[in-house]
Write a protein that holds these residues in place. Structure first.
Motif, PDB file in Angstrom:
ATOM      1  N   ASP A 292       1.092  -1.175  -0.481  1.00  0.00           N
ATOM      2  CA  ASP A 292       0.027   0.095   0.207  1.00  0.00           C
ATOM      3  C   ASP A 292       1.153   1.425  -0.118  1.00  0.00           C
ATOM      4  OD1 ASP A 292      -2.738  -1.538   0.115  1.00  0.00           O
ATOM      5  OD2 ASP A 292      -2.808  -1.476   2.361  1.00  0.00           O
ATOM      6  N   ASP A 293       1.874   1.162   0.693  1.00  0.00           N
ATOM      7  CA  ASP A 293       2.793   2.526   0.605  1.00  0.00           C
ATOM      8  C   ASP A 293       3.105   2.476  -0.456  1.00  0.00           C
ATOM      9  OD1 ASP A 293       1.779   2.927   3.478  1.00  0.00           O
ATOM     10  OD2 ASP A 293       4.010   1.659   4.209  1.00  0.00           O
ATOM     11  N   VAL A 294       3.840   1.339  -1.000  1.00  0.00           N
ATOM     12  CA  VAL A 294       4.241   1.719  -2.269  1.00  0.00           C
ATOM     13  C   VAL A 294       3.490   2.146  -3.353  1.00  0.00           C
ATOM     14  CG1 VAL A 294       5.402   0.813  -4.253  1.00  0.00           C
ATOM     15  CG2 VAL A 294       5.936  -0.195  -1.427  1.00  0.00           C
ATOM     16  N   ALA A 295       2.822   1.816  -3.408  1.00  0.00           N
ATOM     17  CA  ALA A 295       2.003   1.902  -4.074  1.00  0.00           C
ATOM     18  C   ALA A 295       1.134   3.993  -4.447  1.00  0.00           C
ATOM     19  CB  ALA A 295       0.574   1.581  -3.836  1.00  0.00           C
ATOM     20  N   ALA A 296       0.630   3.855  -2.841  1.00  0.00           N
ATOM     21  CA  ALA A 296       1.125   5.516  -2.423  1.00  0.00           C
ATOM     22  C   ALA A 296       2.032   5.935  -3.061  1.00  0.00           C
ATOM     23  CB  ALA A 296       0.707   5.803  -1.353  1.00  0.00           C
ATOM     24  N   TRP A 297       3.510   5.780  -2.760  1.00  0.00           N
ATOM     25  CA  TRP A 297       4.581   6.851  -2.943  1.00  0.00           C
ATOM     26  C   TRP A 297       4.499   6.269  -4.342  1.00  0.00           C
ATOM     27  CZ3 TRP A 297       9.040   6.004  -6.357  1.00  0.00           C
ATOM     28  CH2 TRP A 297       9.639   6.915  -5.867  1.00  0.00           C
ATOM     29  N   MET A 298       4.169   5.256  -5.706  1.00  0.00           N
ATOM     30  CA  MET A 298       4.614   5.540  -7.308  1.00  0.00           C
ATOM     31  C   MET A 298       3.701   6.310  -6.932  1.00  0.00           C
ATOM     32  SD  MET A 298       6.568   3.169  -7.866  1.00  0.00           S
ATOM     33  CE  MET A 298       7.167   2.205  -7.707  1.00  0.00           C
ATOM     34  N   ARG A 299       2.147   6.976  -6.792  1.00  0.00           N
ATOM     35  CA  ARG A 299       1.296   7.593  -7.554  1.00  0.00           C
ATOM     36  C   ARG A 299       1.430   9.021  -6.949  1.00  0.00           C
ATOM     37  NH1 ARG A 299      -2.925   4.126  -5.250  1.00  0.00           N
ATOM     38  NH2 ARG A 299      -2.006   5.067  -3.184  1.00  0.00           N
ATOM     39  N   SER A 300       2.152   9.139  -6.132  1.00  0.00           N
ATOM     40  CA  SER A 300       2.222  10.400  -5.739  1.00  0.00           C
ATOM     41  C   SER A 300       3.435  11.161  -6.581  1.00  0.00           C
ATOM     42  CB  SER A 300       2.600  11.078  -4.218  1.00  0.00           C
ATOM     43  OG  SER A 300       3.955   9.820  -3.938  1.00  0.00           O
ATOM     44  N   ASN A 301       4.609  10.030  -7.099  1.00  0.00           N
ATOM     45  CA  ASN A 301       5.328  10.844  -7.965  1.00  0.00           C
ATOM     46  C   ASN A 301       5.586  10.749  -9.635  1.00  0.00           C
ATOM     47  OD1 ASN A 301       7.786  11.288  -5.710  1.00  0.00           O
ATOM     48  ND2 ASN A 301       7.143   9.849  -4.613  1.00  0.00           N
ATOM     49  N   ARG A 302       3.959  10.004  -9.814  1.00  0.00           N
ATOM     50  CA  ARG A 302       4.093  10.322 -10.957  1.00  0.00           C
ATOM     51  C   ARG A 302       4.481   8.783 -11.907  1.00  0.00           C
ATOM     52  NH1 ARG A 302       3.038  15.786 -13.404  1.00  0.00           N
ATOM     53  NH2 ARG A 302       1.319  16.547 -10.976  1.00  0.00           N
ATOM     54  N   LEU A 303       4.281   7.333 -11.525  1.00  0.00           N
ATOM     55  CA  LEU A 303       4.657   6.282 -11.389  1.00  0.00           C
ATOM     56  C   LEU A 303       4.161   5.370 -11.835  1.00  0.00           C
ATOM     57  CD1 LEU A 303       7.989   5.736 -10.063  1.00  0.00           C
ATOM     58  CD2 LEU A 303       8.404   6.817 -12.218  1.00  0.00           C
TER      59      LEU A 303
END
Length: 150
Positions: free
Chosen positions: A139-150
């Motif tokens: 979940d944290d990785v998915a949130a980080w990816m979204r916030s960093n546009r990946l």
């Protein structure tokens, strides 16, 4: 991958349970946000002045076009991504995603940089905790990816 396999096999040999999550970030090279990358180079790595400007000219306003035989299309500006086929492309991507490493390591499961693998192991009695840790990490990785546009 060999370290992951070794760790998992050792855990299984000891009677422990193992979990492995494989994340494919290979296409993410094409989605690196230039503004975020330049800001990260400046704030996280202290790159400023002429060196930061050099990186800016290296990644911003690049153009590409397609040619088939003698026909070429109009060049387009590349609005995101790091140049591939150079030594700097993978390095810039690693600098861009370095925060992800610490995010994953903080969650408990291990991180293996090659091919991005999150794994963990535990005794059978702690399987729910391992499942919870891995779920939180994903979940944290998915949130980080979204916030960093990946």
């Amino acid at each position: 991958m060999l370290k992951v396999l070794s760790d998992i096999l050792l855990a299984i040999d000891a009677g422990d349970l193992s979990a492995l999550v494989l994340l494919d970030l290979s296409a993410a090279f094409d989605t690196v946000d230039h503004d975020i990358l330049l800001r990260r180079l400046q704030t996280s790595y202290g790159i400023n002045g002429v060196v930061l400007q050099w990186f800016r000219t290296y990644i911003v306003d690049r153009r590409q076009y397609v040619r088939a035989g003698s026909t070429t299309c109009t060049p387009s500006v590349i609005v995101c991504g790091v140049p591939q086929g150079s030594v700097l492309g993978p390095i810039l991507f690693l600098l861009y995603t370095a925060d992800l490493l610490s995010l994953i390591e903080d969650q408990g499961p291990h991180f293996y940089a090659d091919d991005t693998q999150i794994y963990g192991f535990c005794s059978p009695s702690a399987s729910l905790q391992l499942q919870n840790n891995i779920s939180i990490c994903i979940d944290d990785v998915a949130a980080w990816m979204r916030s960093n546009r990946l």
